[in-house]
Design a protein around this motif. Sequence first.
Motif, PDB file in Angstrom:
ATOM      1  N   VAL A   1       0.831  -1.208   0.000  1.00 29.15           N
ATOM      2  CA  VAL A   1       0.000   0.000   0.000  1.00 29.15           C
ATOM      3  C   VAL A   1       0.869   1.263   0.000  1.00 29.15           C
ATOM      4  CG1 VAL A   1      -0.340  -0.014   2.519  1.00 29.15           C
ATOM      5  CG2 VAL A   1      -2.007   1.133   1.049  1.00 29.15           C
ATOM      6  N   ASN A   2       1.988   1.208   0.707  1.00 27.42           N
ATOM      7  CA  ASN A   2       2.921   2.347   0.704  1.00 27.42           C
ATOM      8  C   ASN A   2       3.570   2.509  -0.670  1.00 27.42           C
ATOM      9  OD1 ASN A   2       2.495   2.962   3.387  1.00 27.42           O
ATOM     10  ND2 ASN A   2       4.223   1.733   4.107  1.00 27.42           N
ATOM     11  N   MET A   3       3.968   1.386  -1.239  1.00 31.59           N
ATOM     12  CA  MET A   3       4.601   1.418  -2.564  1.00 31.59           C
ATOM     13  C   MET A   3       3.654   2.022  -3.600  1.00 31.59           C
ATOM     14  SD  MET A   3       7.123   0.914  -4.559  1.00 31.59           S
ATOM     15  CE  MET A   3       8.374  -0.346  -4.212  1.00 31.59           C
ATOM     16  N   LYS A   4       2.401   1.608  -3.512  1.00 31.07           N
ATOM     17  CA  LYS A   4       1.411   2.092  -4.466  1.00 31.07           C
ATOM     18  C   LYS A   4       1.231   3.605  -4.344  1.00 31.07           C
ATOM     19  CE  LYS A   4      -3.188   0.812  -6.075  1.00 31.07           C
ATOM     20  NZ  LYS A   4      -4.444   0.117  -5.743  1.00 31.07           N
ATOM     21  N   LEU A   5       1.114   4.065  -3.131  1.00 28.59           N
ATOM     22  CA  LEU A   5       0.921   5.489  -2.873  1.00 28.59           C
ATOM     23  C   LEU A   5       2.139   6.307  -3.333  1.00 28.59           C
ATOM     24  CD1 LEU A   5      -0.518   7.928  -1.561  1.00 28.59           C
ATOM     25  CD2 LEU A   5       0.534   7.251   0.604  1.00 28.59           C
ATOM     26  N   ILE A   6       3.313   5.862  -2.915  1.00 28.00           N
ATOM     27  CA  ILE A   6       4.548   6.578  -3.253  1.00 28.00           C
ATOM     28  C   ILE A   6       4.743   6.632  -4.767  1.00 28.00           C
ATOM     29  CG2 ILE A   6       7.076   6.407  -3.140  1.00 28.00           C
ATOM     30  CD1 ILE A   6       6.632   5.239  -0.256  1.00 28.00           C
ATOM     31  N   SER A   7       4.541   5.487  -5.428  1.00 21.26           N
ATOM     32  CA  SER A   7       4.727   5.435  -6.879  1.00 21.26           C
ATOM     33  C   SER A   7       3.741   6.339  -7.596  1.00 21.26           C
ATOM     34  CB  SER A   7       4.553   4.004  -7.379  1.00 21.26           C
ATOM     35  OG  SER A   7       5.511   3.175  -6.789  1.00 21.26           O
ATOM     36  N   MET A   8       2.520   6.352  -7.086  1.00 19.87           N
ATOM     37  CA  MET A   8       1.494   7.193  -7.698  1.00 19.87           C
ATOM     38  C   MET A   8       1.856   8.672  -7.572  1.00 19.87           C
ATOM     39  SD  MET A   8      -2.424   7.746  -6.556  1.00 19.87           S
ATOM     40  CE  MET A   8      -1.836   8.989  -5.401  1.00 19.87           C
ATOM     41  N   LEU A   9       2.318   9.066  -6.390  1.00 17.15           N
ATOM     42  CA  LEU A   9       2.695  10.469  -6.170  1.00 17.15           C
ATOM     43  C   LEU A   9       3.865  10.868  -7.071  1.00 17.15           C
ATOM     44  CD1 LEU A   9       2.488  10.664  -2.264  1.00 17.15           C
ATOM     45  CD2 LEU A   9       0.979  11.809  -3.897  1.00 17.15           C
ATOM     46  N   LEU A  10       4.855   9.989  -7.154  1.00 20.71           N
ATOM     47  CA  LEU A  10       6.035  10.292  -7.977  1.00 20.71           C
ATOM     48  C   LEU A  10       5.668  10.341  -9.453  1.00 20.71           C
ATOM     49  CD1 LEU A  10       8.692   8.033  -6.198  1.00 20.71           C
ATOM     50  CD2 LEU A  10       8.537  10.534  -6.079  1.00 20.71           C
ATOM     51  N   ASP A  11       4.848   9.393  -9.869  1.00 21.53           N
ATOM     52  CA  ASP A  11       4.422   9.331 -11.262  1.00 21.53           C
ATOM     53  C   ASP A  11       3.638  10.583 -11.659  1.00 21.53           C
ATOM     54  OD1 ASP A  11       4.090   7.736 -13.755  1.00 21.53           O
ATOM     55  OD2 ASP A  11       1.979   7.961 -13.220  1.00 21.53           O
ATOM     56  N   LYS A  12       2.724  10.981 -10.789  1.00 21.76           N
ATOM     57  CA  LYS A  12       1.922  12.176 -11.068  1.00 21.76           C
ATOM     58  C   LYS A  12       2.781  13.434 -11.116  1.00 21.76           C
ATOM     59  CE  LYS A  12      -2.527  12.546  -9.744  1.00 21.76           C
ATOM     60  NZ  LYS A  12      -3.687  12.601  -8.809  1.00 21.76           N
ATOM     61  N   ALA A  13       3.877  13.416 -10.351  1.00 22.75           N
ATOM     62  CA  ALA A  13       4.788  14.570 -10.330  1.00 22.75           C
ATOM     63  C   ALA A  13       5.736  14.556 -11.532  1.00 22.75           C
ATOM     64  CB  ALA A  13       5.574  14.584  -9.024  1.00 22.75           C
ATOM     65  N   GLY A  14       5.651  13.483 -12.339  1.00 18.14           N
ATOM     66  CA  GLY A  14       6.443  13.443 -13.574  1.00 18.14           C
ATOM     67  C   GLY A  14       7.750  12.677 -13.486  1.00 18.14           C
ATOM     68  N   TYR A  15       7.985  11.995 -12.367  1.00 13.08           N
ATOM     69  CA  TYR A  15       9.224  11.231 -12.230  1.00 13.08           C
ATOM     70  C   TYR A  15       9.045   9.816 -12.774  1.00 13.08           C
ATOM     71  CZ  TYR A  15      10.142  14.945  -8.830  1.00 13.08           C
ATOM     72  OH  TYR A  15      10.299  16.151  -8.225  1.00 13.08           O
ATOM     73  N   ARG A  16      10.154   9.241 -13.210  1.00 10.31           N
ATOM     74  CA  ARG A  16      10.146   7.826 -13.577  1.00 10.31           C
ATOM     75  C   ARG A  16      10.423   7.048 -12.304  1.00 10.31           C
ATOM     76  NH1 ARG A  16      14.472   6.634 -17.555  1.00 10.31           N
ATOM     77  NH2 ARG A  16      15.470   8.485 -16.697  1.00 10.31           N
ATOM     78  N   VAL A  17       9.727   5.940 -12.129  1.00 14.13           N
ATOM     79  CA  VAL A  17       9.823   5.196 -10.869  1.00 14.13           C
ATOM     80  C   VAL A  17      10.322   3.779 -11.120  1.00 14.13           C
ATOM     81  CG1 VAL A  17       8.569   4.443  -8.809  1.00 14.13           C
ATOM     82  CG2 VAL A  17       7.824   6.507 -10.022  1.00 14.13           C
ATOM     83  N   LEU A  18      11.322   3.388 -10.324  1.00 16.03           N
ATOM     84  CA  LEU A  18      11.787   2.006 -10.291  1.00 16.03           C
ATOM     85  C   LEU A  18      11.360   1.454  -8.945  1.00 16.03           C
ATOM     86  CD1 LEU A  18      15.503   2.332 -11.469  1.00 16.03           C
ATOM     87  CD2 LEU A  18      13.764   0.921 -12.573  1.00 16.03           C
ATOM     88  N   GLN A  19      10.807   0.242  -8.939  1.00 17.73           N
ATOM     89  CA  GLN A  19      10.269  -0.293  -7.686  1.00 17.73           C
ATOM     90  C   GLN A  19      10.876  -1.635  -7.320  1.00 17.73           C
ATOM     91  OE1 GLN A  19       6.116  -1.004  -8.356  1.00 17.73           O
ATOM     92  NE2 GLN A  19       5.584   1.157  -8.494  1.00 17.73           N
ATOM     93  N   THR A  20      11.085  -1.814  -6.011  1.00 15.37           N
ATOM     94  CA  THR A  20      11.380  -3.146  -5.506  1.00 15.37           C
ATOM     95  C   THR A  20      11.019  -3.218  -4.028  1.00 15.37           C
ATOM     96  OG1 THR A  20      13.037  -4.862  -5.155  1.00 15.37           O
ATOM     97  CG2 THR A  20      13.792  -2.608  -4.975  1.00 15.37           C
ATOM     98  N   GLY A  21      10.729  -4.430  -3.574  1.00  9.46           N
ATOM     99  CA  GLY A  21      10.322  -4.631  -2.187  1.00  9.46           C
ATOM    100  C   GLY A  21      11.419  -5.178  -1.298  1.00  9.46           C
ATOM    101  N   ASN A  22      12.630  -5.338  -1.852  1.00 10.27           N
ATOM    102  CA  ASN A  22      13.695  -5.814  -0.966  1.00 10.27           C
ATOM    103  C   ASN A  22      15.039  -5.163  -1.269  1.00 10.27           C
ATOM    104  OD1 ASN A  22      15.618  -7.837  -2.438  1.00 10.27           O
ATOM    105  ND2 ASN A  22      13.544  -8.250  -3.207  1.00 10.27           N
ATOM    106  N   ALA A  23      15.886  -5.172  -0.249  1.00  4.47           N
ATOM    107  CA  ALA A  23      17.121  -4.395  -0.274  1.00  4.47           C
ATOM    108  C   ALA A  23      18.129  -4.906  -1.308  1.00  4.47           C
ATOM    109  CB  ALA A  23      17.746  -4.380   1.110  1.00  4.47           C
TER     110      ALA A  23
END
Length: 134
Positions: free
Chosen positions: A13-35
């Motif tokens: 849920v955090n990943m979804k929110l963060i990615s959405m905010l970054l995407d809407k702000a025009g940034y490209r987003v790379l995602q992963t759930g582990n270090a």
Amino acid sequence: MRYQVLVVEDTAVNMKLISMLLDKAGYRVLQTGNASDGIALAREHRPDLILMDIQLPGMDGLTATRLLKEDEKTRHIRIIALTAFAMKGDEERMIAAGCDGYIAKPIRYRHFLAEVEKHLLANATERNAGHEQK
Ligand code: MN
């Protein structure tokens, strides 16, 4: 060129929110759930900024930050810690690990985007000034 931000966050849920905010702000987003995937993605893509959750399954975010800051290839990338706990002593631990800042969860939209922008602009300023990068 659009800025690229790597997000290391295991809570969907955090990943979804963060990615959405970054995407809407025009940034490209790379995602992963582990270090460890985060470290691999950072080495491969050299993102402009990393948002690093502290509590992760397996390797934690502070250990990952330390490894990235020890690596010549990735040490210049700013890392903002994402933390659900910001108690006395935590800030010192994050700074000691090499984090350039932190954002407390739950995320407040405007504050979050302002912090992200602040770090991206600081990057650009350092580059323009021709300073040795940290
Ligand atoms: Mn987490």
